[in-house]
Enzyme design. Structure first.
Site, short mmCIF file in Angstrom:
data_model
loop_
_atom_site.label_atom_id
_atom_site.label_comp_id
_atom_site.label_asym_id
_atom_site.label_seq_id
_atom_site.Cartn_x
_atom_site.Cartn_y
_atom_site.Cartn_z
N HIS A 160 0.82 -1.22 0.00
CA HIS A 160 0.00 0.00 0.00
C HIS A 160 0.85 1.27 0.00
O HIS A 160 0.35 2.35 -0.29
CB HIS A 160 -0.94 0.03 1.21
CG HIS A 160 -1.97 -1.06 1.21
ND1 HIS A 160 -2.81 -1.27 0.15
CD2 HIS A 160 -2.27 -2.01 2.14
CE1 HIS A 160 -3.61 -2.30 0.42
NE2 HIS A 160 -3.29 -2.77 1.62
N ASP A 196 -2.28 -10.51 -2.66
CA ASP A 196 -2.93 -10.12 -1.41
C ASP A 196 -4.40 -9.82 -1.69
O ASP A 196 -4.75 -9.41 -2.79
CB ASP A 196 -2.21 -8.88 -0.88
CG ASP A 196 -2.68 -8.45 0.50
OD1 ASP A 196 -1.97 -8.78 1.48
OD2 ASP A 196 -3.75 -7.80 0.61
N HIS A 198 -6.06 -7.34 -0.76
CA HIS A 198 -6.26 -5.89 -0.99
C HIS A 198 -5.48 -5.42 -2.21
O HIS A 198 -4.38 -5.90 -2.48
CB HIS A 198 -5.83 -5.11 0.25
CG HIS A 198 -6.55 -5.52 1.49
ND1 HIS A 198 -6.01 -6.43 2.38
CD2 HIS A 198 -7.78 -5.19 1.93
CE1 HIS A 198 -6.89 -6.62 3.36
NE2 HIS A 198 -7.97 -5.89 3.12
N ASP A 285 -4.47 -13.06 2.96
CA ASP A 285 -5.76 -12.60 3.50
C ASP A 285 -6.91 -12.88 2.53
O ASP A 285 -8.04 -12.44 2.75
CB ASP A 285 -5.71 -11.12 3.92
CG ASP A 285 -4.93 -10.24 2.96
OD1 ASP A 285 -4.57 -10.71 1.87
OD2 ASP A 285 -4.68 -9.07 3.32
ZN LIG Z 1 -4.12 -7.33 2.48
#
Ligand SMILES: [Zn+2]
Length: 348
Positions: A160, A196, A198, A285
Site C-alpha cells: 500500500h 494479497d 487488498h 488474506d
Molecule cells: Zn491485504
C-alpha cells in the site's frame, strides 16, 4: 527454498488501530512473523537466513526523500510535541484545498504523508520498515545470484505504500524496492504479481507510467473493499506504461475457481510481455476466515497457487504482505511456497 527473516521486524509493536470506529490492537502484529516462521521450520521448507543491510539508497529509488525523512523522524517529533498516544493521522488536505503547502507541525505533516487513518506510527516503526526492506533485498539478491526462489518474511508489509504516503500497515514498498533493484541489476523487465486480498495501490502508483515493470493485482473490488479508491479493471497504466498495469477486481465471496481463473489470466499476461523475474506480493488474506477480508480461499487451495506460479518458469521472489487469520497464516503462506517448490522439483 531459502527464507530471509529477522527478529528486528518485531520491533514495531503498535498498540492502536482505528477500525470500525474503535481503537483496537492492530491486526498487523509481530506474532504473525512467529507463526509463519514456526511453520517454515516445521515444514522443512528450507534454511532460514538473516538479511544483509542495504541502507536507504534502494528505498530512495522508489520513495521521495522528504517522505523517507518524515518516516525517520515522525515518532520523535510526535513525542516532542507532547502527544499522548501513537501517531494516528486525523487530518488531510481535502479536494477543496488546491495548492496546499506542507505544514511544519507534526500533526499536519502526518496527515500529508498518510493515505489512511487506521495505521499508527509508533516507536521503532522506521527501524522495522528498514529491516523489512533489507529482507526483501536479501531475498532478491539470493534469487539473482542463484536463480533459486526465495522467500522474504517481510514485516511490516509494503504494497500500500506509494512513492510518498504510508497506509494500510505499509511504510516502504518492499516489492517495488525489489523490482527496481532487479532492473538496476540488469533485468530489462520485471513482473510484480500481487495476490494479497487488498489492491496493491502503492505498487500501482509507483510503476503506473512505466513499461519495465508490469504490475498485476488480484483483489477485492475497490467499490466494496479497502483501500477503495484504486484497483479498477480500467486502470491499465499511462503513457509508456499503458497495458502494463493489470487489475482483477473481484467481488466479496469470490472462491478459488473464480480467483484462480483470474490468476491464470494474469500469469499469461506476464508471460506475454516477456518478464524476466517475478516478485510475488504474497498476502494470504484471501483466506476464507481472514478477519478483515472477504474471499473464500481454503488452506488446501494454496499449494495449487504455488504450482501455478512455478509453471511460469521465472526466477521468483516471494515477499510477505498481509494475512491476518493468525492461526492459519503460517499454514497458508507455507502451502503456497511448498506447492511452488514441489512443482519445481517435478520439472527438474
Ligand atoms: Zn491485504
Amino acid at each position: 527454498m531459502l527464507t530471509f527473516h529477522s527478529e528486528s521486524t518485531k520491533l514495531r509493536r503498535a498498540k492502536t488501530e482505528l477500525n470500525e470506529g474503535l481503537l483496537m490492537t492492530p491486526f498487523e502484529c509481530p506474532e504473525r512473523v512467529d507463526l509463519v516462521l514456526e511453520r517454515v521450520r516445521a515444514s522443512g521448507l528450507g534454511p532460514v537466513q538473516a538479511p544483509t543491510r542495504f541502507g536507504l539508497d534502494p528505498v530512495l529509488a522508489v520513495h521521495d526523500r522528504d517522505y523517507v525523512e518524515f518516516l525517520a523522524s515522525c515518532w520523535e517529533e510526535w513525542k516532542a510535541a507532547g502527544m499522548a498516544g501513537e501517531a494516528i493521522p486525523n487530518i488531510w488536505p481535502s479536494r477543496s484545498m488546491p495548492g496546499v503547502r506542507i505544514p511544519e507541525h507534526i500533526e499536519g505533516r502526518l496527515g500529508h504523508y498518510a493515505q489512511t487513518g487506521e495505521t499508527s506510527i509508533c516507536a521503532n516503526t522506521f527501524e522495522a520498515a528498514e529491516v523489512s526492506k533489507d529482507i526483501a533485498l536479501s531475498a532478491l539478491g539470493h534469487t539473482l545470484e542463484s536463480g533459486e526462489p526465495s522467500f522474504g518474511l517481510c514485516r511490516p508489509p509494503g504494497h500500500h505504500a506509494s512513492s510518498n504516503q504510508f497506509g494500510g500497515y505499509c511504510f516502504f514498498n518492499n516489492a517495488a524496492i525489489a523490482a527496481e533493484q532487479a532492473l538496476r541489476h540488469g533485468h530489462s523487465r520485471v513482473a510484480v504479481l500481487d495476490i494479497d486480498f487488498h489492491h496493491g495501490n502503492g505498487t500501482q502508483e509507483i510503476f503506473y507510467a512505466r513499461d519495465d515493470v508490469i504490475v498485476v493485482s488480484l483483489h477485492g473490488d475497490p467499490l466494496h473493499c479497502f483501500p477503495y479508491y484504486l484497483g479498477h479493471a480500467d486502470e491499465t497504466g499511462s503513457g509508456r506504461g499503458e497495458g502494463f498495469n493489470v487489475n482483477y477486481p473481484m467481488p466479496p465471496g469470490t472462491d478459488y475457481a473464480r480467483w484462480s481463473a483470474a490468476l491464470d489470466e494474469g500469469l499469461a499476461r506476464i508471460r506475454q510481455v516477456g518478464a524476466e523475474l517475478l516478485v510475488v506480493s504474497l498476502g494470504v488474506d484471501t483466506f476464507e476466515h481472514d478477519p478483515i477480508s472477504s474471499f473464500k480461499l481454503r488452506s488446501d487451495d494454496y499449494p495449487d497457487v504455488g504450482r501455478r506460479l512455478a509453471a511460469l518458469g521465472l526466477p521468483t521472489v516471494f515477499l510477505l504482505e498481509g494475512g491476518y487469520a493468525v492461526e492459519e497464516i503460517g499454514i497458508n503462506v507455507v502451502n503456497v511456497l511448498s506447492g511452488f517448490d514441489a512443482a519445481l522439483a517435478r520439472v527438474e
